[in-house]
Design a protein around this motif. Structure first.
Motif, PDB file in Angstrom:
ATOM      1  N   ARG B   2       0.820  -1.181   0.000  1.00 39.01           N
ATOM      2  CA  ARG B   2       0.000   0.000   0.000  1.00 39.01           C
ATOM      3  C   ARG B   2       0.872   1.256   0.000  1.00 39.01           C
ATOM      4  O   ARG B   2       0.603   2.226  -0.718  1.00 39.01           O
ATOM      5  CB  ARG B   2      -0.866  -0.037   1.260  1.00 39.01           C
ATOM      6  CG  ARG B   2      -1.979   0.909   1.149  1.00 39.01           C
ATOM      7  CD  ARG B   2      -2.901   0.830   2.297  1.00 39.01           C
ATOM      8  NE  ARG B   2      -3.542   2.125   2.362  1.00 39.01           N
ATOM      9  CZ  ARG B   2      -4.386   2.471   3.304  1.00 39.01           C
ATOM     10  NH1 ARG B   2      -4.666   1.643   4.265  1.00 39.01           N
ATOM     11  NH2 ARG B   2      -4.929   3.661   3.281  1.00 39.01           N
ATOM     12  N   SER B   5       2.401   1.806  -3.420  1.00 39.41           N
ATOM     13  CA  SER B   5       1.419   2.326  -4.356  1.00 39.41           C
ATOM     14  C   SER B   5       1.168   3.811  -4.112  1.00 39.41           C
ATOM     15  O   SER B   5       1.020   4.598  -5.045  1.00 39.41           O
ATOM     16  CB  SER B   5       0.153   1.497  -4.205  1.00 39.41           C
ATOM     17  OG  SER B   5      -0.971   2.272  -4.414  1.00 39.41           O
ATOM     18  N   ARG B   6       1.198   4.186  -2.845  1.00 34.81           N
ATOM     19  CA  ARG B   6       0.988   5.604  -2.525  1.00 34.81           C
ATOM     20  C   ARG B   6       2.174   6.446  -2.994  1.00 34.81           C
ATOM     21  O   ARG B   6       2.005   7.540  -3.512  1.00 34.81           O
ATOM     22  CB  ARG B   6       0.785   5.787  -1.014  1.00 34.81           C
ATOM     23  CG  ARG B   6      -0.652   5.576  -0.588  1.00 34.81           C
ATOM     24  CD  ARG B   6      -0.819   5.817   0.897  1.00 34.81           C
ATOM     25  NE  ARG B   6      -0.965   7.231   1.220  1.00 34.81           N
ATOM     26  CZ  ARG B   6      -2.124   7.891   1.180  1.00 34.81           C
ATOM     27  NH1 ARG B   6      -3.222   7.270   0.815  1.00 34.81           N
ATOM     28  NH2 ARG B   6      -2.181   9.153   1.495  1.00 34.81           N
ATOM     29  N   SER B   9       1.899   6.922  -6.733  1.00 36.59           N
ATOM     30  CA  SER B   9       0.911   7.908  -7.149  1.00 36.59           C
ATOM     31  C   SER B   9       1.332   9.314  -6.726  1.00 36.59           C
ATOM     32  O   SER B   9       1.019  10.295  -7.392  1.00 36.59           O
ATOM     33  CB  SER B   9      -0.461   7.559  -6.584  1.00 36.59           C
ATOM     34  OG  SER B   9      -0.574   8.012  -5.269  1.00 36.59           O
ATOM     35  N   ALA B  70      -7.240  15.030  -0.450  1.00 32.37           N
ATOM     36  CA  ALA B  70      -7.162  13.641  -0.003  1.00 32.37           C
ATOM     37  C   ALA B  70      -5.975  12.924  -0.631  1.00 32.37           C
ATOM     38  O   ALA B  70      -5.626  11.825  -0.206  1.00 32.37           O
ATOM     39  CB  ALA B  70      -8.461  12.906  -0.349  1.00 32.37           C
ATOM     40  N   ARG B  71      -5.374  13.517  -1.660  1.00 30.98           N
ATOM     41  CA  ARG B  71      -4.291  12.834  -2.359  1.00 30.98           C
ATOM     42  C   ARG B  71      -3.021  12.781  -1.527  1.00 30.98           C
ATOM     43  O   ARG B  71      -2.797  13.592  -0.639  1.00 30.98           O
ATOM     44  CB  ARG B  71      -3.990  13.578  -3.666  1.00 30.98           C
ATOM     45  CG  ARG B  71      -4.987  13.258  -4.735  1.00 30.98           C
ATOM     46  CD  ARG B  71      -4.321  13.440  -6.065  1.00 30.98           C
ATOM     47  NE  ARG B  71      -5.351  13.555  -7.078  1.00 30.98           N
ATOM     48  CZ  ARG B  71      -5.462  14.614  -7.869  1.00 30.98           C
ATOM     49  NH1 ARG B  71      -4.626  15.615  -7.733  1.00 30.98           N
ATOM     50  NH2 ARG B  71      -6.391  14.638  -8.773  1.00 30.98           N
ATOM     51  N   ALA B  72      -2.134  11.846  -1.914  1.00 31.15           N
ATOM     52  CA  ALA B  72      -0.909  11.622  -1.132  1.00 31.15           C
ATOM     53  C   ALA B  72      -0.002  12.842  -1.118  1.00 31.15           C
ATOM     54  O   ALA B  72       0.544  13.228  -0.106  1.00 31.15           O
ATOM     55  CB  ALA B  72      -0.152  10.425  -1.702  1.00 31.15           C
ATOM     56  N   GLY B  73       0.188  13.473  -2.257  1.00 27.12           N
ATOM     57  CA  GLY B  73       1.134  14.585  -2.329  1.00 27.12           C
ATOM     58  C   GLY B  73       0.500  15.916  -1.985  1.00 27.12           C
ATOM     59  O   GLY B  73       1.099  16.959  -2.203  1.00 27.12           O
TER      60      GLY B  73
END
Lengths: 110, 897
Positions: B2, B5-6, B9, B70-73
């Motif tokens: 996980r 994958s983060r 992305s 909400a996105r990772a970056g």
């Protein structure tokens, strides 16, 4: 008149989305309708919560997405479960089962 | 999985930002279309359907914003966005940006500079391997917690002690270098073999002394400093094996210290300790060495202390005469070197921190004023989908950008300040044990830890003053803010600004009081009568040619001739020799007893401070004779031994009898009992502040009665003292040829005026005073700018009110008084609070430090003067805005709204 749709409990949103996508791929609005349908209108997912969750879950590798055409020939983004997504659905389901059982027992106890 | 994958992305989002944004836009819009169609199919007309779909979706931009968040970056992306936006805002207001950056640069710069001092002196470990295992080993007696050690005691302890991997000792020693090259006086050390290996220092060339060289009669060998190696031997390795003539003896160079090696004072040459005259080495009661040790791994300082005490007990039994009542002191080396400098530095760090807080308050005020003007902008952004956290983050990003810019400029200021430290410090250092303002000053630099400090201080400060406007904007009501159309202001700002100004005034008062009290201390110290005339006295040293001093009697003659020649120089009123200058804290003490009653042990015997003095010494220094006589040229090695004592001695030991004619015996001197022939005035020898009682009573030996075995060492330490109305620049060029007459190999060095010595003796108060004064000045400047800003802002906000007042008949002077009164009220509240805080703080600080002298912590004069200064400055700061308010034209002001 049916009672007001309850806002989705924190943490159950992911489970609902995974469950809705378990059978077939779907676009955002479709997922929203499906959740409403399978919970018999108890839960309604607002777009403001749905889309952030979809993007988050895609980043986590549970979903993949692709552009496709809707029933009435509109371009729409379709989401599908990945293998990791199916595993996640199983764990989440099992976890939810345990929680609901525990809560039911707690409420039965006097 | 996980996580991977983060991360993927995150990178994708970072690299293909545009494309991803476009896709998101597509997705949300297509959803809106689908929703609309669905509504139409349920029977709405297209307009109604579009509206209903929009409501259900909740705004395309808002949904997009939430997905982005909400996105990772997301955090990095929004940070970059904030930074870009912030930079744009700051560029748009260059004046505002410059004022804020300069204010912060002053605050952060002063803090960084002082922190580099604290870091170099107190925090940094000693620059030797495993410094925690290094200790100073001293002896203690009932009067002093740590005294130097005698050579026989050192050798016994070195041999017996098991706590140490290695133990070595050093003593300070000056040398006159006469070749190769021009004659020069060099500072040096006598060291035992193993000195460098105990410290863990590897010589860059050659080797340390072997035990065979560390004995009397061993081959004369020398280790030289990197500086000498470069200056005299061009840094050529062939220097090893060459000879260096020191005090007339040819030494062979066997080693070179690493560049930058520094241990307790400068040294250019190191000679073996064991080579010293056996007569001095073998006296067990003569304490003059400083041993150091490297503890074995796992041995604690306390364990070493316990072992050493046990060893000392045994020595007591064997050598009761010299060693009874002697204890041992094992102290971490760093603690011994740093001494009590830490307390003063901490005090100064607190003061400079206060300056930074004042600067922060200024900047926070400016930001508050500006954020009031930006209310409209924030309202628009909220309406466009930004939530409150996002706006607060934006504000804090902007303030951190400002503080980082200020920090960068501040580091430049710190570089400049730190580069000035060496010229700012007194030239001579005292050996450990004696207090001085800054030990380890060679270690002070703006280095990595200091830069890290500046960086974290900048970030912290940026968040601190950024919070004020961010919190202020937390609960802004959108509707009125949007309607105001850019002219909005929130009245809540005023209260925060007032609090800041009051706090600034209070802090400034505290700093001013601190600086004022130290200033008064220095004034009192200058007014202390040191017991001699400090004016028109010059002192210097002469390296008398070794060829003239090969026997004791020839040495006496050589020095007598030297001083006669100096007395003959035009402009010299009087001149003579002494071994220790008053106020330099370099004198030694000696046990003694009166009459024939010898005390039980030397350690229990009373101590006195001894001076060697030529017959004209008292006249040269202006020390008054109270009873009896002074030394004359008749007091020679063949005449009866005589001494002169000071008034404190006479008062302590002969309160009701005549001291003249009494005899005194000395603990470890070859001199027979001496007769007291005179009493002179007491000299404040140890310092102008009241010294510890045991260094008070003084005794003078006649120079030409110094016993033969001691002449070589004692005469080499002599200083020439000259009384002349001329300044050194005029008289020294005349003195030098007179000195050189006896031979060209006689360097004249260490020229000082008595005034310089007096002023250096106050360095532990003078330098803190200068620094505190600078900080207080800075605080005063910042606080007055702060008050000016707040009053100007309030006048600008109240133009309409002032206009109405005037229209209703208020005089211009009433308005002027109103504005000045407004500022003055804030200043006075700050003043009162500051005065209370200062009273408490000075009392706490003076309870653990001895900075103040001759002035109380609540000195009314200081408090009054400081308050008046602050009030005047406050009135001046309000003057310009008050004038502006006075000139408000009621018609213009009312029409404007």
């Amino acid at each position: 008149m049916a009672s007001e749709p309850t806002n989705l409990l924190q943490g159950t949103l992911d489970l609902m989305i995974l469950k809705a996508l378990a059978l077939e791929e779907m676009h955002g609005l479709g997922i929203s309708r499906r959740v409403e349908q399978i919970t018999k209108g108890t839960f309604r997912v607002k777009p403001g919560s749905l889309f952030p969750a979809l993007h988050r879950m895609e980043e986590a590798g549970w979903l993949t997405s692709a552009w496709g055409e809707s029933d009435n020939k509109r371009r729409a983004k379709y989401y599908r479960l990945t293998k990791a997504g199916r595993r996640q659905l199983e764990t989440e389901t099992e976890r939810w089962g345990r929680i609901s059982l525990a809560i039911a027992r707690a409420l039965e106890a006097s | 999985m996980r996580l991977l994958s983060r991360v993927k992305s995150f990178l994708r989002g970072f690299l293909h930002k545009q494309q991803i944004d476009a896709e998101l836009d597509d997705e949300i819009r297509s959803t809106l279309e689908l929703l609309t169609e669905q509504k139409i199919s349920e029977g709405m007309n297209s307009k109604e359907a579009r509206r209903a779909a929009g409501i259900e979706l909740g705004g395309v931009e808002q949904v997009k914003e939430r997905v982005r968040a909400a996105r990772a970056g997301a955090w990095l992306e929004s940070l970059l966005q904030d930074v870009r936006f912030g930079l744009r805002m700051l560029r748009k207001n260059p004046g505002f940006t410059a004022v804020v950056v300069i204010t912060l640069a002053l605050g952060i710069g002063a803090n960084t500079a002082l922190f580099s001092v604290v870091q170099g002196v107190v925090l940094a470990p000693l620059p030797y391997p495993e410094p925690d295992r290094l200790v100073a080993v001293g002896e203690s007696n009932p009067r002093f917690p740590l005294v130097a050690v005698s050579y026989p005691n050192f050798r016994d302890k070195q041999r017996i002690a098991r706590s140490f991997e290695q133990m070595a000792a050093f003593g300070r020693q000056g040398y006159n270098l006469t070749g190769p090259g021009t004659p020069e006086h060099l500072d040096g050390k006598e060291i035992s073999s193993g000195f460098f290996s105990t410290l863990g220092v590897k010589l860059t060339l050659g080797r340390g002394f072997s035990p065979a060289e560390d004995v009397h009669g061993g081959a004369p060998v020398v280790i030289i400093s990197d500086r000498l190696f470069r200056n005299r031997f061009d840094g050529q390795p062939e220097a090893l094996g060459k000879s260096l003539t020191l005090d007339g003896v040819a030494y062979t160079i066997i080693g070179v210290t690493p560049p930058g090696f520094h241990f307790e004072g400068d040294a250019d040459v190191y000679t073996p300790l064991g080579e010293a005259a056996p007569l001095i080495l073998n006296i067990r009661a003569s304490h003059w060495l400083f041993p150091i040790g490297r503890l074995r791994p796992g041995v604690s300082v306390l364990q070493a202390q316990a072992e050493m005490s046990a060893i000392q007990k045994d020595l007591d039994q064997i050598y009761p005469d010299a060693d009874r009542d002697l204890g041992m002191a094992v102290v971490p080396l760093k603690q011994q070197i740093v001494g009590n400098a830490g307390g003063t530095l901490l005090l100064l760090l607190g003061a400079v921190g206060l300056v930074l807080l004042i600067a922060c308050a200024n900047v926070a005020n400016l930001l508050l004023a500006r954020s009031a003007a930006r209310t409209h902008e924030f309202a628009v952004r909220s309406a466009l989908g930004a939530n409150r956290t996002r706006i607060a983050r934006q504000l804090i990003t902007e303030s951190v950008l400002l503080s980082l810019a200020g920090g960068a400029l501040g580091v430049l200021i710190a570089f400049w300040g730190v580069s000035r430290v060496p010229g700012f410090l007194p030239g001579r250092e005292n050996i450990w044990g004696a207090s001085r303002f800054l030990p380890r000053s060679e270690n002070i630099a703006v280095n990595l830890p200091v830069l890290l400090f500046a960086f974290s201080a900048s970030i912290a400060v940026g968040i601190l003053f950024g919070l004020a406007p961010a919190l202020k904007n937390w609960n802004v009501d959108l509707q009125p803010a949007l309607k105001e159309g850019g002219h909005g202001f929130a009245s809540g700002h005023h209260r925060a600004q007032r609090v800041f100004v009051i706090a600034q005034m209070a802090s400034t008062l505290m700093l001013l009081v601190g600086a004022g009290l130290l200033f008064r201390t220095l004034r009192s110290l200058w007014e202390v009568n040191p017991g001699f005339d400090t004016h028109h006295v010059i002192t210097f040293r002469v390296g008398v040619s070794p060829s003239l001093t090969n026997t004791a009697s020839r040495t006496r003659i050589a020095y007598q001739q030297l001083i006669e020649r100096i007395r003959g120089v035009p402009g010299v009123q009087a001149a003579d020799f002494t071994d220790v200058m008053p106020l330099t804290r370099q004198g030694g003490t000696m046990p003694f007893w009166i009459g024939s009653q010898k005390p039980a042990s030397l350690q229990a015997a009373p101590r006195l401070v001894t001076f060697l003095a030529g017959p004209d010494y008292f006249q040269t220094m202006g020390i008054p004779l109270l009873r009896g006589r002074l030394f004359t040229s008749e007091d020679t090695i063949t005449s009866p031994h005589v001494v002169v004592i000071d008034s404190v001695f006479a008062h302590l030991y002969f309160p009701n009898s005549n001291p003249l004619g009494q005899t005194i015996t000395f603990g470890f001197s070859p001199t027979p009992p001496c007769q007291i022939v005179g009493v002179v005035g007491h000299v404040k020898d140890w310092g102008l502040q009241d010294p510890a009682a045991n260094v008070r009573n003084q005794l003078y030996f006649p120079l030409y009665q110094d016993p033969d075995p001691w002449v070589a060492d004692n005469y080499a330490d002599l200083r020439v003292i000259v009384r002349t109305p001329l300044d050194p620049a005029t008289v020294m060029p005349a003195i030098k040829p007179a000195v050189y007459e006896a031979g060209s190999e006689q360097p004249v060095y260490d020229v000082q005026t008595m005034q310089q010595i007096v002023s250096a003796s106050m360095s532990s108060q003078r330098y803190p005073m200068i620094l505190l004064g600078v900080f207080a000045g800075l605080a005063l400047l910042l606080a007055s700018v702060g008050l000016y800003g707040v009053i100007s802002y309030s006048v600008a906000q109240r133009v309409r009110e002032i206009g109405i007042r005037m229209a209703l008949g208020a005089e211009r002077w009433d308005v002027f008084r109103m504005v000045i009164g407004h500022g003055l009220r804030l200043a006075l509240v700050g003043l009162e609070m500051g005065a209370v805080a200062a009273l408490i703080l000075t009392r706490i600080v003076s309870s653990f430090s001895h900075l103040l002298y001759g002035v109380g912590t609540n000195d009314p004069l200081t408090f009054v003067v400081v308050s008046v200064v602050l009030t005047v400055v406050a009135v001046l700061a309000c003057y310009i805005p008050a004038r502006r308010a006075m000139r408000v034209d009621p018609m213009v002001a009312l029409r404007y709204e």
